[in-house]
Design an enzyme around this catalytic site. Structure first.
Site, PDB file in Angstrom:
ATOM      1  N   ASP A  41       0.817  -1.218   0.000  1.00 18.70           N
ATOM      2  CA  ASP A  41       0.000   0.000   0.000  1.00 18.70           C
ATOM      3  C   ASP A  41       0.855   1.275   0.000  1.00 18.70           C
ATOM      4  O   ASP A  41       0.671   2.157   0.855  1.00 18.70           O
ATOM      5  CB  ASP A  41      -0.910   0.034   1.253  1.00 18.70           C
ATOM      6  CG  ASP A  41      -1.671  -1.257   1.483  1.00 18.70           C
ATOM      7  OD1 ASP A  41      -2.104  -1.865   0.491  1.00 18.70           O
ATOM      8  OD2 ASP A  41      -1.828  -1.648   2.654  1.00 18.70           O
ATOM      9  N   GLU A  78     -11.698  -0.132  -2.602  1.00 22.94           N
ATOM     10  CA  GLU A  78     -10.800   0.410  -1.564  1.00 22.94           C
ATOM     11  C   GLU A  78      -9.656   1.156  -2.260  1.00 22.94           C
ATOM     12  O   GLU A  78      -9.641   1.318  -3.472  1.00 22.94           O
ATOM     13  CB  GLU A  78     -10.236  -0.732  -0.691  1.00 22.94           C
ATOM     14  CG  GLU A  78      -9.405  -1.742  -1.458  1.00 22.94           C
ATOM     15  CD  GLU A  78      -8.994  -2.941  -0.628  1.00 22.94           C
ATOM     16  OE1 GLU A  78      -9.421  -3.088   0.533  1.00 22.94           O
ATOM     17  OE2 GLU A  78      -8.234  -3.786  -1.159  1.00 22.94           O
TER      18      GLU A  78
HETATM   19  O1  FUB Z   1      -3.038  -3.601   3.669  1.00 25.35           O
HETATM   20  C1  FUB Z   1      -4.322  -3.923   4.153  1.00 25.35           C
HETATM   21  C2  FUB Z   1      -5.354  -3.641   3.134  1.00 25.35           C
HETATM   22  O2  FUB Z   1      -5.100  -4.402   1.964  1.00 25.35           O
HETATM   23  C3  FUB Z   1      -5.373  -2.229   2.636  1.00 25.35           C
HETATM   24  O3  FUB Z   1      -5.878  -1.313   3.555  1.00 25.35           O
HETATM   25  C4  FUB Z   1      -6.153  -2.431   1.402  1.00 25.35           C
HETATM   26  O4  FUB Z   1      -6.169  -1.340   0.539  1.00 25.35           O
HETATM   27  C5  FUB Z   1      -5.474  -3.642   0.823  1.00 25.35           C
HETATM   28  O5  FUB Z   1      -4.314  -3.309   0.119  1.00 25.35           O
END
Ligand code: FUB
Length: 338
Positions: free
Chosen positions: A32, A239
């Site tokens: 991320d 997301e």
């Molecule tokens: O790293 C945990 C979660 O996985 C992140 O918050 C999401 O965007 C995904 O990448």
């Protein structure tokens, strides 16, 4: 967030031939990556993946991160410096578990780290921590940002000095539980004809520690102005929100989660609506796909991650590749594997 089943047996081979870019660091697992240019240097604010043995499931319990490291480099291709632990779960008074995808911003002569974590009631909220230096260490505020919820904060600094936070993620990120800023513990993900859950945003206060306005939904629409349905899962928001500005227009990019694309939509102002354009990054190895976009010395870069080093969805490694635009401002889609 299901894990994949890669074996170590064919890994040496795939490392040589399959990936267009190599991991930026390999001594710890990172994911991320939110990249920013501070003081003429690239700083990266990633998640720090760890194998704690937490079970893999749809809620993402296996993303069981306990701290953040900040990285920096003179430029793409230069040595990457790990500045060590910038913030730990144990030093965040309100947080219970799972330090997910962070971001950072500069204002008022200080650096702000924004991060999601589940509170002691296991509900995701967004916190803030402050430092005099871009690499930290950061000191966390005692409480999460008032009226914040869900995860994956991304803070965009506009040319007039305003800062806007974009956030949210469905499924493990719990965004489906928030309707009109009210929490509904039993709400589940939808996959049918109903409208897709929308990402959220709010302008930050001048103190950079609070929202200056009520949280709003962001509309992502197709070329006819229509919102996507829950079943449009190759395009709808899941997301990993990110906003950048290119030639005066606002680009809202995000992951489609269960279809693993990074897509984007363009708008005329920070609040949208944003009109869907297409894919920026095709699926990478591993279930999640999460990125940031930054300009440095007249080039644009896409930071992202995959699971080249581990073969496991929850043990990722950050990467970077150049991003290019067509003359009309659309982005040339990237396939990060041969
Ligand atoms: O790293 C945990 C979660 O996985 C992140 O918050 C999401 O965007 C995904 O990448």
């Amino acid at each position: 967030y299901q894990t994949n089943n890669h074996t170590a047996a064919n890994k040496a081979d795939t490392v040589q031939s399959k990936y267009i870019n190599q991991p930026l660091v390999s001594h710890i697992y990172t994911a991320d990556p939110s990249a920013h240019v501070f003081n003429n240097r690239i700083y990266i604010y990633p998640s720090h993946d760890t194998a704690t043995g937490a079970p893999g499931n749809e809620q993402g319990d296996h993303f069981d991160m306990m701290d953040y490291h900040v990285f920096s480099m003179d430029g793409v291709g230069s040595k990457v410096t790990d500045h060590g632990v910038a913030l730990s779960l144990k030093d965040i008074p309100w947080a219970g578990r799972q330090l997910w995808a962070p971001d950072a911003a500069y204002a008022n002569g200080k650096y702000y780290l924004y991060f999601p974590a589940k509170n002691k009631q296991d509900i995701f909220q967004i916190g803030v921590a402050v430092s005099d230096k871009p690499e930290g260490p950061f000191k966390a505020a005692a409480e999460p940002i008032k009226n914040s919820f869900s995860m994956d904060p991304a803070v965009f600094a506009d040319d007039d000095g305003s800062h806007y936070m974009y956030f949210g993620g469905i499924s493990g990120g719990q965004l489906q539980r928030w309707d009109n800023n009210v929490y509904h513990a039993d709400a589940t993900n939808k996959y049918g004809e109903e409208l897709a859950v929308l990402p959220r945003m709010a302008r930050l206060g001048k103190d950079m520690l609070s929202f200056a306005e009520p949280v709003k939904e962001i509309k992502i629409v197709d070329k006819n102005g229509n919102l996507f349905k829950a079943k449009d899962n190759d395009k709808r928001f899941f997301e990993a929100a990110w906003v950048h500005k290119y030639k005066g227009r606002y680009y809202f990019s995000y992951s489609t989660g269960d279809t693993h694309n990074i897509c984007y939509a363009i708008g005329d102002n920070p609040y949208g609506p944003f009109t869907y354009q297409g894919i920026i990054l095709h699926p990478v190895e591993g279930w999640t796909n999460h990125h940031s976009i930054v300009q440095f010395k007249n080039k644009w870069y896409l930071f992202y991650h995959d699971v080249q080093l581990s073969g496991h969805t929850h043990l990722r490694n950050i990467k970077v590749t150049e991003l290019t635009y067509n003359a009309d401002g659309t982005i040339v889609p990237i396939k990060a594997m041969k």
